[in-house]
Design a protein around this motif. Structure first.
Motif, PDB file in Angstrom:
ATOM      1  N   PRO A   6       0.823  -1.215   0.000  1.00 30.03           N
ATOM      2  CA  PRO A   6       0.000   0.000   0.000  1.00 30.03           C
ATOM      3  C   PRO A   6       0.860   1.269   0.000  1.00 30.03           C
ATOM      4  O   PRO A   6       0.522   2.238  -0.673  1.00 30.03           O
ATOM      5  N   GLN A   7       1.982   1.239   0.696  1.00 30.41           N
ATOM      6  CA  GLN A   7       2.832   2.426   0.745  1.00 30.41           C
ATOM      7  C   GLN A   7       3.357   2.781  -0.648  1.00 30.41           C
ATOM      8  O   GLN A   7       3.455   3.958  -0.990  1.00 30.41           O
ATOM      9  N   ALA A   8       3.683   1.771  -1.447  1.00 30.42           N
ATOM     10  CA  ALA A   8       4.140   2.023  -2.813  1.00 30.42           C
ATOM     11  C   ALA A   8       3.014   2.649  -3.646  1.00 30.42           C
ATOM     12  O   ALA A   8       3.254   3.567  -4.440  1.00 30.42           O
ATOM     13  N   ILE A   9       1.791   2.168  -3.451  1.00 27.83           N
ATOM     14  CA  ILE A   9       0.643   2.726  -4.177  1.00 27.83           C
ATOM     15  C   ILE A   9       0.404   4.171  -3.740  1.00 27.83           C
ATOM     16  O   ILE A   9       0.228   5.063  -4.574  1.00 27.83           O
ATOM     17  N   TYR A  10       0.423   4.425  -2.422  1.00 28.62           N
ATOM     18  CA  TYR A  10       0.222   5.793  -1.934  1.00 28.62           C
ATOM     19  C   TYR A  10       1.304   6.722  -2.483  1.00 28.62           C
ATOM     20  O   TYR A  10       1.022   7.848  -2.896  1.00 28.62           O
ATOM     21  N   SER A  11       2.530   6.268  -2.492  1.00 25.20           N
ATOM     22  CA  SER A  11       3.639   7.072  -2.997  1.00 25.20           C
ATOM     23  C   SER A  11       3.437   7.411  -4.474  1.00 25.20           C
ATOM     24  O   SER A  11       3.648   8.546  -4.902  1.00 25.20           O
ATOM     25  N   LEU A  12       3.006   6.425  -5.230  1.00 24.09           N
ATOM     26  CA  LEU A  12       2.751   6.636  -6.657  1.00 24.09           C
ATOM     27  C   LEU A  12       1.614   7.639  -6.870  1.00 24.09           C
ATOM     28  O   LEU A  12       1.721   8.532  -7.713  1.00 24.09           O
ATOM     29  N   GLY A 107      -3.693  -2.127  -9.075  1.00 23.28           N
ATOM     30  CA  GLY A 107      -2.714  -3.130  -9.453  1.00 23.28           C
ATOM     31  C   GLY A 107      -2.334  -3.064 -10.926  1.00 23.28           C
ATOM     32  O   GLY A 107      -1.343  -3.661 -11.344  1.00 23.28           O
ATOM     33  N   LEU A 108      -3.102  -2.317 -11.725  1.00 23.35           N
ATOM     34  CA  LEU A 108      -2.759  -2.170 -13.144  1.00 23.35           C
ATOM     35  C   LEU A 108      -1.379  -1.539 -13.329  1.00 23.35           C
ATOM     36  O   LEU A 108      -0.765  -1.692 -14.379  1.00 23.35           O
ATOM     37  N   VAL A 109      -0.880  -0.863 -12.305  1.00 20.09           N
ATOM     38  CA  VAL A 109       0.447  -0.275 -12.377  1.00 20.09           C
ATOM     39  C   VAL A 109       1.513  -1.371 -12.570  1.00 20.09           C
ATOM     40  O   VAL A 109       2.570  -1.115 -13.131  1.00 20.09           O
ATOM     41  N   PHE A 110       1.225  -2.591 -12.141  1.00 21.98           N
ATOM     42  CA  PHE A 110       2.168  -3.697 -12.284  1.00 21.98           C
ATOM     43  C   PHE A 110       2.046  -4.385 -13.643  1.00 21.98           C
ATOM     44  O   PHE A 110       2.902  -5.177 -14.004  1.00 21.98           O
ATOM     45  N   ASP A 111       0.973  -4.116 -14.362  1.00 22.48           N
ATOM     46  CA  ASP A 111       0.707  -4.757 -15.661  1.00 22.48           C
ATOM     47  C   ASP A 111       1.397  -3.958 -16.769  1.00 22.48           C
ATOM     48  O   ASP A 111       0.750  -3.363 -17.623  1.00 22.48           O
ATOM     49  N   GLU A 112       2.703  -3.961 -16.737  1.00 18.40           N
ATOM     50  CA  GLU A 112       3.466  -3.156 -17.696  1.00 18.40           C
ATOM     51  C   GLU A 112       3.327  -3.654 -19.129  1.00 18.40           C
ATOM     52  O   GLU A 112       3.501  -2.897 -20.067  1.00 18.40           O
ATOM     53  N   GLY A 113       3.010  -4.939 -19.297  1.00 21.64           N
ATOM     54  CA  GLY A 113       2.816  -5.490 -20.632  1.00 21.64           C
ATOM     55  C   GLY A 113       1.409  -5.313 -21.160  1.00 21.64           C
ATOM     56  O   GLY A 113       1.081  -5.766 -22.256  1.00 21.64           O
ATOM     57  N   HIS A 133      -9.077  -1.091  -2.623  1.00 17.56           N
ATOM     58  CA  HIS A 133      -7.931  -1.419  -1.778  1.00 17.56           C
ATOM     59  C   HIS A 133      -6.660  -0.958  -2.493  1.00 17.56           C
ATOM     60  O   HIS A 133      -6.579  -1.039  -3.712  1.00 17.56           O
ATOM     61  N   PRO A 134      -5.652  -0.535  -1.738  1.00 20.50           N
ATOM     62  CA  PRO A 134      -4.360  -0.230  -2.356  1.00 20.50           C
ATOM     63  C   PRO A 134      -3.528  -1.513  -2.479  1.00 20.50           C
ATOM     64  O   PRO A 134      -2.405  -1.599  -1.984  1.00 20.50           O
ATOM     65  N   SER A 140      -7.918   0.658   2.737  1.00 25.10           N
ATOM     66  CA  SER A 140      -8.791   1.093   1.646  1.00 25.10           C
ATOM     67  C   SER A 140      -8.558   2.566   1.407  1.00 25.10           C
ATOM     68  O   SER A 140      -8.123   3.296   2.296  1.00 25.10           O
ATOM     69  N   LEU A 141      -8.853   2.973   0.189  1.00 29.23           N
ATOM     70  CA  LEU A 141      -8.741   4.391  -0.131  1.00 29.23           C
ATOM     71  C   LEU A 141      -9.881   4.799  -1.047  1.00 29.23           C
ATOM     72  O   LEU A 141     -10.487   3.973  -1.712  1.00 29.23           O
ATOM     73  N   VAL A 142     -10.158   6.093  -1.032  1.00 33.64           N
ATOM     74  CA  VAL A 142     -11.167   6.663  -1.909  1.00 33.64           C
ATOM     75  C   VAL A 142     -10.464   7.690  -2.788  1.00 33.64           C
ATOM     76  O   VAL A 142      -9.609   8.440  -2.320  1.00 33.64           O
TER      77      VAL A 142
END
Length: 175
Positions: A6-12, A107-113, A133-134, A140-142
């Motif tokens: 989640p921290q990586a998602i929040y940072s992004l 999670g689409l951030v991980f789908d680089e292909g 969810h992050p 959870s986040l809104v």
């Protein structure tokens, strides 16, 4: 980026200028849990379903409203694919960096292909904000739907296909 962090998602999100409100909570194992969290965050949750064709070679992430029924036959017909089912856990982690119960469009951030096709119910697209969810179901986040569609997806390079999901089974004799 560490998968399921989640921290990586929040940072992004911060790096991309996407505002959000978040909260930690006990594991959300059901949609009822998610609805209660959504009420606390002030926005509805959306269901995130990881789907695949029968051969598990084509993958889809479907975002539908928290109360909407999912009918495989309806979605299959609308996207012109036969026999959609749930994608397997290994591919889910490989493509979106999440485990079942923590599926998230973030999670689409991980789908680089760009192997995952994003499907969004038009009712979700009309929401001003929604909860997800992050990539871990203990937080959870809104965020605003506009930020998700116009900033997040542009950054990840995913183009959604919008569907009108009724939750009804298609008529007999149709694909």
């Amino acid at each position: 980026m560490e998968r399921s962090s989640p921290q990586a998602i929040y940072s992004l999100l911060q790096q991309w200028g996407i505002p959000y409100d978040s909260m930690e909570h006990p594991e959300a194992g059901t949609m009822e849990d998610c609805k209660a969290i959504g009420r606390q965050l002030g926005a509805p949750f959306c269901k995130n379903l990881f789907l695949a064709n029968r051969q598990q070679t084509e993958f889809f992430l479907l975002l539908i409203g928290e109360d909407k029924k999912f009918r495989t036959a309806e979605v299959s017909k609308k996207i012109g694919r036969s026999r959609l089912s749930f994608g397997n856990e290994e591919k889910l982690y490989q493509l979106l960096g999440v485990r079942p119960g923590s599926i998230s469009p973030l999670g689409l951030v991980f789908d680089e292909g760009h192997e995952v096709h994003l499907l969004i119910d038009e009712d979700v697209a009309k929401l001003p904000r929604f909860c997800v969810h992050p990539c871990r179901n203990t937080e959870s986040l809104v965020l605003s739907t506009q930020d998700f569609l116009q900033v997040f997806l542009k950054k990840t390079g995913h183009t959604p296909q919008f569907l009108t999901i009724t939750g009804e089974v298609p008529e007999e004799g149709t694909k």
